[in-house]
Design a protein around this motif. Structure first.
Motif, PDB file in Angstrom:
ATOM      1  N   ARG A  96       0.807  -1.221   0.000  1.00 29.10           N
ATOM      2  CA  ARG A  96       0.000   0.000   0.000  1.00 29.10           C
ATOM      3  C   ARG A  96       0.839   1.270   0.000  1.00 29.10           C
ATOM      4  NH1 ARG A  96      -4.354  -1.678   4.658  1.00 29.10           N
ATOM      5  NH2 ARG A  96      -5.216  -3.491   3.577  1.00 29.10           N
ATOM      6  N   ILE A  97       2.146   1.150   0.099  1.00 30.51           N
ATOM      7  CA  ILE A  97       3.039   2.308   0.178  1.00 30.51           C
ATOM      8  C   ILE A  97       3.266   2.872  -1.221  1.00 30.51           C
ATOM      9  CG2 ILE A  97       5.407   3.024   0.694  1.00 30.51           C
ATOM     10  CD1 ILE A  97       3.948   2.466   3.197  1.00 30.51           C
ATOM     11  N   THR A  98       3.210   4.180  -1.321  1.00 23.92           N
ATOM     12  CA  THR A  98       3.545   4.837  -2.581  1.00 23.92           C
ATOM     13  C   THR A  98       4.722   5.784  -2.346  1.00 23.92           C
ATOM     14  OG1 THR A  98       2.097   6.751  -2.221  1.00 23.92           O
ATOM     15  CG2 THR A  98       1.110   4.812  -3.292  1.00 23.92           C
ATOM     16  N   VAL A  99       5.423   6.103  -3.411  1.00 20.11           N
ATOM     17  CA  VAL A  99       6.530   7.050  -3.324  1.00 20.11           C
ATOM     18  C   VAL A  99       6.017   8.394  -2.808  1.00 20.11           C
ATOM     19  CG1 VAL A  99       8.192   8.366  -4.698  1.00 20.11           C
ATOM     20  CG2 VAL A  99       7.942   5.901  -5.068  1.00 20.11           C
ATOM     21  N   LEU A 122       7.291  10.589   0.516  1.00 18.73           N
ATOM     22  CA  LEU A 122       7.829  11.944   0.403  1.00 18.73           C
ATOM     23  C   LEU A 122       7.200  12.918   1.390  1.00 18.73           C
ATOM     24  CD1 LEU A 122       8.089  12.207  -3.483  1.00 18.73           C
ATOM     25  CD2 LEU A 122       9.975  11.953  -1.842  1.00 18.73           C
ATOM     26  N   ARG A 123       6.078  12.560   1.982  1.00 18.85           N
ATOM     27  CA  ARG A 123       5.405  13.424   2.964  1.00 18.85           C
ATOM     28  C   ARG A 123       6.066  13.365   4.337  1.00 18.85           C
ATOM     29  NH1 ARG A 123       0.157  10.978   3.397  1.00 18.85           N
ATOM     30  NH2 ARG A 123      -0.313  12.644   4.854  1.00 18.85           N
ATOM     31  N   TYR A 124       6.958  12.399   4.541  1.00 18.87           N
ATOM     32  CA  TYR A 124       7.574  12.192   5.858  1.00 18.87           C
ATOM     33  C   TYR A 124       8.991  12.749   5.907  1.00 18.87           C
ATOM     34  CZ  TYR A 124       3.650   9.243   7.117  1.00 18.87           C
ATOM     35  OH  TYR A 124       2.386   8.797   7.417  1.00 18.87           O
ATOM     36  N   ASP A 125       9.421  13.099   7.117  1.00 16.78           N
ATOM     37  CA  ASP A 125      10.777  13.593   7.333  1.00 16.78           C
ATOM     38  C   ASP A 125      11.788  12.455   7.355  1.00 16.78           C
ATOM     39  OD1 ASP A 125      10.067  16.421   7.781  1.00 16.78           O
ATOM     40  OD2 ASP A 125       9.023  15.616   9.525  1.00 16.78           O
ATOM     41  N   ALA A 126      11.343  11.263   7.734  1.00 19.72           N
ATOM     42  CA  ALA A 126      12.206  10.077   7.768  1.00 19.72           C
ATOM     43  C   ALA A 126      11.356   8.853   7.447  1.00 19.72           C
ATOM     44  CB  ALA A 126      12.863   9.915   9.135  1.00 19.72           C
ATOM     45  N   VAL A 127      11.963   7.912   6.707  1.00 21.44           N
ATOM     46  CA  VAL A 127      11.267   6.683   6.331  1.00 21.44           C
ATOM     47  C   VAL A 127      12.152   5.498   6.706  1.00 21.44           C
ATOM     48  CG1 VAL A 127      10.271   5.339   4.431  1.00 21.44           C
ATOM     49  CG2 VAL A 127      10.106   7.843   4.413  1.00 21.44           C
ATOM     50  N   TYR A 128      11.523   4.513   7.352  1.00 17.92           N
ATOM     51  CA  TYR A 128      12.198   3.275   7.730  1.00 17.92           C
ATOM     52  C   TYR A 128      11.329   2.098   7.346  1.00 17.92           C
ATOM     53  CZ  TYR A 128      15.046   6.371  10.538  1.00 17.92           C
ATOM     54  OH  TYR A 128      15.879   7.374  10.940  1.00 17.92           O
ATOM     55  N   SER A 129      11.971   0.963   7.150  1.00 14.59           N
ATOM     56  CA  SER A 129      11.250  -0.258   6.851  1.00 14.59           C
ATOM     57  C   SER A 129      11.727  -1.365   7.781  1.00 14.59           C
ATOM     58  CB  SER A 129      11.493  -0.677   5.401  1.00 14.59           C
ATOM     59  OG  SER A 129      10.939  -1.957   5.164  1.00 14.59           O
ATOM     60  N   GLU A 130      10.779  -2.168   8.230  1.00 18.12           N
ATOM     61  CA  GLU A 130      11.116  -3.318   9.054  1.00 18.12           C
ATOM     62  C   GLU A 130      11.818  -4.388   8.211  1.00 18.12           C
ATOM     63  OE1 GLU A 130       8.845  -5.482  12.630  1.00 18.12           O
ATOM     64  OE2 GLU A 130       7.751  -5.494  10.757  1.00 18.12           O
ATOM     65  N   SER A 131      11.588  -4.368   6.922  1.00 16.80           N
ATOM     66  CA  SER A 131      12.204  -5.318   5.993  1.00 16.80           C
ATOM     67  C   SER A 131      13.392  -4.670   5.285  1.00 16.80           C
ATOM     68  CB  SER A 131      11.170  -5.754   4.945  1.00 16.80           C
ATOM     69  OG  SER A 131      11.786  -6.331   3.824  1.00 16.80           O
ATOM     70  N   ASP A 132      14.542  -5.326   5.366  1.00 13.82           N
ATOM     71  CA  ASP A 132      15.703  -4.777   4.666  1.00 13.82           C
ATOM     72  C   ASP A 132      15.502  -4.810   3.157  1.00 13.82           C
ATOM     73  OD1 ASP A 132      15.864  -7.583   4.711  1.00 13.82           O
ATOM     74  OD2 ASP A 132      18.050  -7.586   4.682  1.00 13.82           O
ATOM     75  N   LYS A 133      14.803  -5.817   2.659  1.00 17.71           N
ATOM     76  CA  LYS A 133      14.547  -5.904   1.219  1.00 17.71           C
ATOM     77  C   LYS A 133      13.626  -4.776   0.749  1.00 17.71           C
ATOM     78  CE  LYS A 133      15.308 -10.834   0.826  1.00 17.71           C
ATOM     79  NZ  LYS A 133      14.727 -12.146   0.541  1.00 17.71           N
ATOM     80  N   PHE A 134      12.631  -4.430   1.567  1.00 21.54           N
ATOM     81  CA  PHE A 134      11.739  -3.353   1.174  1.00 21.54           C
ATOM     82  C   PHE A 134      12.437  -2.000   1.273  1.00 21.54           C
ATOM     83  CE2 PHE A 134       8.046  -0.475   1.527  1.00 21.54           C
ATOM     84  CZ  PHE A 134       7.431  -0.814   0.333  1.00 21.54           C
ATOM     85  N   ALA A 135      13.347  -1.854   2.224  1.00 16.67           N
ATOM     86  CA  ALA A 135      14.136  -0.617   2.317  1.00 16.67           C
ATOM     87  C   ALA A 135      14.952  -0.427   1.042  1.00 16.67           C
ATOM     88  CB  ALA A 135      15.048  -0.654   3.541  1.00 16.67           C
ATOM     89  N   VAL A 136      15.559  -1.495   0.549  1.00 15.55           N
ATOM     90  CA  VAL A 136      16.315  -1.438  -0.714  1.00 15.55           C
ATOM     91  C   VAL A 136      15.379  -1.073  -1.861  1.00 15.55           C
ATOM     92  CG1 VAL A 136      17.596  -2.832  -2.396  1.00 15.55           C
ATOM     93  CG2 VAL A 136      18.127  -3.019   0.051  1.00 15.55           C
ATOM     94  N   TYR A 137      14.214  -1.689  -1.889  1.00 16.62           N
ATOM     95  CA  TYR A 137      13.210  -1.422  -2.921  1.00 16.62           C
ATOM     96  C   TYR A 137      12.868   0.074  -2.956  1.00 16.62           C
ATOM     97  CZ  TYR A 137       8.554  -1.371  -5.093  1.00 16.62           C
ATOM     98  OH  TYR A 137       7.462  -1.079  -5.883  1.00 16.62           O
ATOM     99  N   LEU A 138      12.629   0.663  -1.775  1.00 15.59           N
ATOM    100  CA  LEU A 138      12.293   2.096  -1.735  1.00 15.59           C
ATOM    101  C   LEU A 138      13.472   2.967  -2.135  1.00 15.59           C
ATOM    102  CD1 LEU A 138      10.027   2.396   1.443  1.00 15.59           C
ATOM    103  CD2 LEU A 138       9.343   2.549  -0.962  1.00 15.59           C
ATOM    104  N   ARG A 139      14.675   2.591  -1.708  1.00 15.25           N
ATOM    105  CA  ARG A 139      15.862   3.377  -2.094  1.00 15.25           C
ATOM    106  C   ARG A 139      16.041   3.382  -3.603  1.00 15.25           C
ATOM    107  NH1 ARG A 139      17.987   1.202   2.830  1.00 15.25           N
ATOM    108  NH2 ARG A 139      19.132  -0.434   1.739  1.00 15.25           N
ATOM    109  N   LYS A 140      15.736   2.271  -4.261  1.00 14.70           N
ATOM    110  CA  LYS A 140      15.830   2.211  -5.732  1.00 14.70           C
ATOM    111  C   LYS A 140      14.818   3.140  -6.393  1.00 14.70           C
ATOM    112  CE  LYS A 140      17.738  -2.432  -6.178  1.00 14.70           C
ATOM    113  NZ  LYS A 140      17.498  -3.822  -6.606  1.00 14.70           N
ATOM    114  N   ARG A 141      13.800   3.542  -5.651  1.00 17.41           N
ATOM    115  CA  ARG A 141      12.789   4.456  -6.163  1.00 17.41           C
ATOM    116  C   ARG A 141      13.011   5.885  -5.682  1.00 17.41           C
ATOM    117  NH1 ARG A 141      12.102  -0.222  -6.764  1.00 17.41           N
ATOM    118  NH2 ARG A 141      10.724  -1.206  -8.251  1.00 17.41           N
TER     119      ARG A 141
END
Length: 151
Positions: free
Chosen positions: A78-81, A85-104
């Motif tokens: 359900r997360i969108t880019v 972008l509305r947040y001051d900091a973004v974290y993910s409990e999943s390291d794979k999803f954190a990588v996914y978001l960084r690629k975006r």
């Protein structure tokens, strides 16, 4: 520091059903840990310095006076880019999803969840365990799909 924590279970009207939500207990444990560190966990977002959204659902109107943190602990589908972008900091409990978001293009850190759960001292009967519920069919991934992933 005054901290307000948001969880999807906040919207559950039935207090007994709320206890079945994993993020309810996640929020409860996080609140206790932050309080033990000397912070105040506020029940009013208007009185907080920091807002932590333990993502299971979005927050429509983020306070402008707070440092807003998105911590993706559930429903990454359900997360969108734009939401990130509305947040001051973004974290993910999943390291794979954190990588996914960084690629975006999202500066997302990996922050694994933790628990204060104390396991019972019982012999292990199975090599794999699924912990969850389907909230009696109201939302979430169907249980059969989760179990199929384990096989």
């Amino acid at each position: 520091m005054n901290i307000y924590i948001v969880a999807a279970s906040d919207g559950e009207k039935d207090e007994k059903r709320k206890l079945r939500w994993g993020d309810y207990w996640f929020k409860d444990s996080l609140s206790k840990a932050l309080t033990a560190l000397g912070h105040t966990v506020s029940v009013d977002p208007g009185e907080c310095d920091v807002l932590i959204n333990c993502h299971g659902s979005g927050v429509e109107n983020l306070p402008v006076h707070t440092f807003n943190v998105l911590w993706v602990i559930g429903h990454p589908d359900r997360i969108t880019v734009n939401e990130c972008l509305r947040y001051d900091a973004v974290y993910s409990e999943s390291d794979k999803f954190a990588v996914y978001l960084r690629k975006r293009g999202i500066d997302c850190g990996w922050m694994p969840g933790a628990t204060d759960f104390v396991a019972m001292d019982l012999p292990k009967a199975f090599g794999k365990v699924f912990v969850g519920n389907n909230r009696q069919g109201r939302g979430g991934t169907p249980m059969r799909d989760c179990i199929a992933e384990l096989n």
